[in-house]
Design an enzyme around this catalytic site. Structure first.
Site, PDB file in Angstrom:
ATOM      1  N   GLU A  13      17.868 -14.840 -41.442  1.00  0.00           N
ATOM      2  CA  GLU A  13      18.823 -15.726 -41.799  1.00  0.00           C
ATOM      3  C   GLU A  13      20.063 -15.276 -41.255  1.00  0.00           C
ATOM      4  OE1 GLU A  13      17.417 -17.986 -43.558  1.00  0.00           O
ATOM      5  OE2 GLU A  13      15.582 -17.171 -44.190  1.00  0.00           O
ATOM      6  N   CYS A  67      28.047 -18.427 -44.284  1.00  0.00           N
ATOM      7  CA  CYS A  67      27.279 -18.882 -42.929  1.00  0.00           C
ATOM      8  C   CYS A  67      27.044 -20.250 -42.506  1.00  0.00           C
ATOM      9  CB  CYS A  67      25.800 -18.271 -42.964  1.00  0.00           C
ATOM     10  SG  CYS A  67      25.252 -18.818 -44.526  1.00  0.00           S
ATOM     11  N   GLU A 102      31.150 -17.246 -34.258  1.00  0.00           N
ATOM     12  CA  GLU A 102      31.304 -17.248 -35.823  1.00  0.00           C
ATOM     13  C   GLU A 102      32.479 -16.359 -36.079  1.00  0.00           C
ATOM     14  OE1 GLU A 102      28.369 -15.322 -38.193  1.00  0.00           O
ATOM     15  OE2 GLU A 102      28.320 -16.953 -39.691  1.00  0.00           O
TER      16      GLU A 102
HETATM   17  P1  NAD Z   1      25.736  -7.844 -40.783  1.00  0.00           P
HETATM   18  O1  NAD Z   1      24.691  -8.191 -39.774  1.00  0.00           O
HETATM   19  O2  NAD Z   1      26.585  -6.695 -40.003  1.00  0.00           O
HETATM   20  O3  NAD Z   1      25.143  -6.951 -42.157  1.00  0.00           O
HETATM   21  C1  NAD Z   1      24.300  -7.480 -42.788  1.00  0.00           C
HETATM   22  C2  NAD Z   1      23.523  -6.241 -43.236  1.00  0.00           C
HETATM   23  O4  NAD Z   1      22.732  -5.470 -42.377  1.00  0.00           O
HETATM   24  C3  NAD Z   1      24.168  -5.281 -44.139  1.00  0.00           C
HETATM   25  O5  NAD Z   1      23.365  -4.705 -45.289  1.00  0.00           O
HETATM   26  C4  NAD Z   1      24.427  -4.100 -43.093  1.00  0.00           C
HETATM   27  O6  NAD Z   1      24.600  -2.940 -43.616  1.00  0.00           O
HETATM   28  C5  NAD Z   1      23.222  -4.152 -42.175  1.00  0.00           C
HETATM   29  N1  NAD Z   1      23.194  -3.726 -41.029  1.00  0.00           N
HETATM   30  C6  NAD Z   1      24.148  -3.523 -40.246  1.00  0.00           C
HETATM   31  N2  NAD Z   1      23.794  -3.097 -38.890  1.00  0.00           N
HETATM   32  C7  NAD Z   1      22.560  -2.519 -39.304  1.00  0.00           C
HETATM   33  C8  NAD Z   1      21.528  -1.849 -38.348  1.00  0.00           C
HETATM   34  N3  NAD Z   1      21.715  -1.533 -37.082  1.00  0.00           N
HETATM   35  N4  NAD Z   1      20.179  -1.668 -38.637  1.00  0.00           N
HETATM   36  C9  NAD Z   1      20.041  -2.109 -40.066  1.00  0.00           C
HETATM   37  N5  NAD Z   1      20.896  -2.982 -40.926  1.00  0.00           N
HETATM   38  C10 NAD Z   1      22.069  -3.072 -40.434  1.00  0.00           C
HETATM   39  O7  NAD Z   1      26.390  -9.064 -41.289  1.00  0.00           O
HETATM   40  P2  NAD Z   1      27.482  -9.200 -42.357  1.00  0.00           P
HETATM   41  O8  NAD Z   1      28.873  -8.969 -41.791  1.00  0.00           O
HETATM   42  O9  NAD Z   1      27.234  -8.269 -43.599  1.00  0.00           O
HETATM   43  O10 NAD Z   1      27.572 -10.605 -43.082  1.00  0.00           O
HETATM   44  C11 NAD Z   1      27.915 -11.577 -42.215  1.00  0.00           C
HETATM   45  C12 NAD Z   1      26.831 -12.519 -41.505  1.00  0.00           C
HETATM   46  O11 NAD Z   1      25.797 -12.818 -42.379  1.00  0.00           O
HETATM   47  C13 NAD Z   1      27.264 -13.784 -40.889  1.00  0.00           C
HETATM   48  O12 NAD Z   1      26.721 -13.635 -39.377  1.00  0.00           O
HETATM   49  C14 NAD Z   1      26.549 -14.525 -41.794  1.00  0.00           C
HETATM   50  O13 NAD Z   1      26.558 -16.084 -40.993  1.00  0.00           O
HETATM   51  C15 NAD Z   1      25.235 -14.217 -42.127  1.00  0.00           C
HETATM   52  N6  NAD Z   1      24.934 -14.936 -43.309  1.00  0.00           N
HETATM   53  C16 NAD Z   1      23.867 -15.565 -42.880  1.00  0.00           C
HETATM   54  C17 NAD Z   1      23.082 -16.405 -44.110  1.00  0.00           C
HETATM   55  C18 NAD Z   1      22.020 -17.392 -43.929  1.00  0.00           C
HETATM   56  O14 NAD Z   1      21.375 -17.736 -44.916  1.00  0.00           O
HETATM   57  N7  NAD Z   1      21.642 -17.654 -43.000  1.00  0.00           N
HETATM   58  C19 NAD Z   1      23.760 -16.090 -45.414  1.00  0.00           C
HETATM   59  C20 NAD Z   1      24.812 -15.265 -45.640  1.00  0.00           C
HETATM   60  C21 NAD Z   1      25.328 -14.521 -44.429  1.00  0.00           C
END
Ligand code: NAD
Length: 501
Positions: free
Chosen positions: A266, A301, A400
Site C-alpha cells: 500500500e 497518502c 509525493e
Molecule cells: P517509508 O517507506 O519510508 O517507511 C515505511 C515503513 O517501512 C517504516 O516502518 C520503515 O521503517 C520501513 N522501512 C524503511 N526502509 C525499509 C527497508 N529498507 N526495508 C524494510 N523496511 C523499511 O514510508 P514512511 O515515510 O514511513 O510513510 C510515508 C509513505 O507511506 C508515503 O509514501 C505514503 O503515501 C505512504 N502511505 C500509504 C498508505 C496507503 O494506504 N496506500 C497509507 C499511509 C501511508
C-alpha cells in the site's frame, strides 16, 4: 453539563513511556541492549529511548509467532472465541483512548483531538469490525458432479510481517492486524522508527484482552535493520506493507531473494481532484480540497495534492482555497484546538521546504503560505501552502511531497483534464466534480485510481477497500477483501462412492 476540556499538556507531563519490544507476550529490551531516541516533533524533545530491533530480535519475534501459530493456540480456537477476544481488544483500545491519543500526538505531531476522534476511534472500529466478521464469513462448495465433493476453504497463512508508516501509526497497524488476526494468523509488527509508541501499547492491550502470547509481537527499529530482517525472513509467509513506493519496491526484492513470501504493498499517492466548469458549488469544492489537503499536515497518502480546475472557474476557486489555507495555520498539537500540527521530524520538514523551493524555482505562483512556522517551539511546522499555475510536469506535481503543499493546475477540456490526471506514476485516489451526470460517470470511469469520489472527497468507511492502481500498490486494506491477503485458498476433493446395491 459540558465535560471540562482535557488539559493535554498536564496529562503529557505525567505520561510514562515504555520503548521496549513486545515479544512472546513480554516487554523485552533489544538483544544487544541498543536503543534510539524517540523525538517529539512538537518541540524536538527526546521523549524516551526505544529498543533498536535487529536480526536477533526479529528472529525471536518470528520464532514466537511461528510457535503460537503451529500449536493452534489462536488459529484453532472456535471462531466465536476469537471474535470475543478481538472485540475485547477493541474495547480496551477505547478504554485507553486518551493515553493512546496522547502517545500518537507526542510521537508524530498531529493535533491531539484528531488522534482521539479519528485515529483511536477508527483503529478500535477496525478491530471490532473484523472481530464481527470472524463467525460470519463462510467458505464455498463447488458445483461438481455427484460422485465428488470439492470444498474451497480459506486457511490462515501463518506468520504475517506488518511494516507500517508514521502518518497514521495506530490506524495503519489496525488495518493489518484486524484481518490478519481475525483470519487466525500470528503477526510481527514493525512500526516506523518515527512513531513506535502506540503500536507497543496496542500489543499490551491485546494481551490483556486475552490474545494468546506470541500471536501479536512488536519489534521497533529502523527500516534497513528490523524492517529488512523481517521482510527477508524465511519463516514469514506474507508482508503487509504500507509506506513509500521506494521501499515497496524493496519489499518485492526481499521476497524474491528469500522465500517468495506474498507481498501486499500500500504505497504513495499524488491524487487528482478535478473540478469542471459545470460544477455550481465552487465554494464547497474549494473548501473541501483545503480541508482534505491540510488534514494531518498533508501527511496523507490520499491527500488531493494535484487540483485540476477548469480555467473558467480557476481564479474564483484559487481565491477561496487561498483564503481557507490560513485557517489551517499550525498550532500547538496539545492545545486541543489546532487544525494542523507538526511535521513528523526534521528530515521530513527539510524535504517539504525543499519542494516549496522547487515550486518557486520552476515558476509556480505561491498564493498562500510557503514558509516554516512556529520556529520558537523547537518543533517542525510548515504553513499550509498553495501553488497556482503549476505545470503537470513540474516536480511538485509529479512527486509525493507528503506535507501541506497543494498544486493547482488549470485545464481547458475534459480530455486534457483526464489525460493530465492519469499522467502520474501513482493511482491511489481521485475525484471528479461535475453537475453533469454523464460527465461525472464518464470521468470517474476514465480515472485510473483505486478509489474515485464524485462531488465529495473524504467519504471513508471500513466496509470498502482502500488501495491503489499503478505504483500506489497492489493489495487492498479494509473490507472483507482484505482477508484475501492473509489467507490461502485450499481446494479439497472428496470422492463419494455410489450407493452399494
Ligand atoms: P517509508 O517507506 O519510508 O517507511 C515505511 C515503513 O517501512 C517504516 O516502518 C520503515 O521503517 C520501513 N522501512 C524503511 N526502509 C525499509 C527497508 N529498507 N526495508 C524494510 N523496511 C523499511 O514510508 P514512511 O515515510 O514511513 O510513510 C510515508 C509513505 O507511506 C508515503 O509514501 C505514503 O503515501 C505512504 N502511505 C500509504 C498508505 C496507503 O494506504 N496506500 C497509507 C499511509 C501511508
Amino acid at each position: 453539563m459540558n465535560k471540562p476540556a482535557i488539559d493535554w499538556r498536564q496529562r503529557a507531563s505525567s505520561l510514562s513511556f515504555d520503548g521496549r519490544a513486545f515479544i512472546g507476550g513480554q516487554r523485552v529490551p533489544a538483544h544487544g541492549g541498543e536503543t534510539f531516541d524517540c523525538v517529539s516533533p512538537i518541540d524536538g524533545r527526546v521523549l524516551t529511548q526505544v529498543a533498536r530491533g535487529r536480526q536477533a530480535d526479529i528472529d525471536a519475534a518470528v520464532g514466537a509467532a511461528r510457535m503460537a501459530f503451529d500449536d493452534g493456540r489462536w488459529a484453532h480456537k472456535p471462531p466465536a472465541q476469537r471474535k470475543r477476544i478481538l472485540q475485547r481488544f477493541a474495547e480496551r483500545i477505547l478504554a485507553a483512548k486518551e493515553e493512546l491519543a496522547l502517545l500518537e500526538t507526542l510521537d508524530m505531531g498531529k493535533p491531539v483531538q484528531h488522534s482521539l476522534g479519528v485515529d483511536v476511534q477508527s483503529a478500535a472500529r477496525t478491530i471490532a469490525w473484523y472481530a464481527e466478521a470472524v463467525d460470519k464469513v463462510y467458505d464455498e462448495v463447488a458445483p461438481t458432479p455427484r460422485n465428488s465433493l470439492a470444498l474451497i476453504t480459506r486457511e490462515p497463512m501463518g506468520v504475517i510481517g506488518a511494516v507500517v508508516p508514521w502518518n497514521y501509526p495506530m490506524l495503519m497497524a489496525s488495518w493489518k492486524l484486524g484481518p490478519a488476526l481475525a483470519a487466525g494468523n500470528s503477526v510481527v509488527l514493525k512500526p516506523s522508527e518515527k512513531s513506535p509508541l502506540s503500536a507497543l501499547r496496542l500489543a499490551e492491550l491485546a494481551l490483556e484482552a486475552g490474545l494468546p502470547e506470541g500471536v501479536f509481537n512488536v519489534v521497533p527499529g529502523y527500516g534497513h535493520e528490523a524492517g529488512e530482517a523481517l521482510a527477508l525472513h524465511m519463516d514469514v509467509d506474507a508482508i503487509g506493507f504500507t509506506g513509500s513506493t521506494r521501499v515497496g519496491r524493496r519489499m518485492l526484492e526481499y521476497a524474491g531473494r528469500s522465500n517468495l513470501k506474498r507481498v501486499y504493498n500500500e504505497l504513495g499517492g499524488k491524487s487528482a481532484f478535478v473540478v469542471f466548469e459545470d460544477f455550481a458549488d465552487v465554494q464547497r469544492a474549494a473548501t473541501t480540497v483545503a480541508a482534505s489537503m491540510f488534514f494531518n499536515q498533508g501527511e496523507s497518502c490520499n491527500a488531493p495534492s494535484r487540483v485540476f480546475v477548469h480555467e473558467r472557474l480557476a481564479d474564483e476557486f484559487v481565491g477561496i482555497v487561498a483564503g481557507e489555507a490560513p485557517k489551517y495555520q499550525p498550532g500547538d498539537p496539545l492545545s486541543g484546538s489546532a487544525e494542523m500540527g507538526a511535521i513528523v521530524d526534521d528530515v521530513q520538514l527539510r524535504s517539504v521546504l525543499g519542494y516549496i523551493e522547487s515550486g518557486h524555482g520552476e515558476g509556480a505562483a505561491v498564493v498562500a503560505g510557503g514558509k516554516r512556522a512556529r520556529t520558537d517551539s523547537g518543533g517542525y511546522y510548515v504553513e499550509p501552502t498553495v501553488f497556482d499555475r503549476v505545470g503537470n510536469d513540474m516536480k511538485i506535481a509529479r512527486e509525493e511531497i507528503f506535507g501541506p503543499v497543494l498544486s493547482v493546475i488549470r485545464f481547458r477540456t475534459e480530455d486534457e483534464a483526464v489525460r493530465m490526471a492519469n499522467d502520474s506514476p501513482y493511482g491511489l485516489q481521485a475525484s471528479v466534480w461535475s453537475d453533469n451526470i454523464n460527465r461525472a460517470h464518464r470521468v470517474a470511469r476514465a480515472l485510473r485510481a483505486g478509489t474515485v469520489h464524485v462531488n465529495q472527497y473524504d467519504e471513508d468507511d471500513i466496509t470498502v477497500p482502500f488501495g491503489g492502481y499503478k505504483q500506489s500498490g497492489n493489495g487492498r486494506d479494509k473490507s472483507l477483501h482484505a482477508f484475501d491477503k492473509y489467507t490461502e485458498l485450499k481446494t479439497t476433493w472428496v470422492r463419494i462412492d455410489p450407493a452399494q446395491a
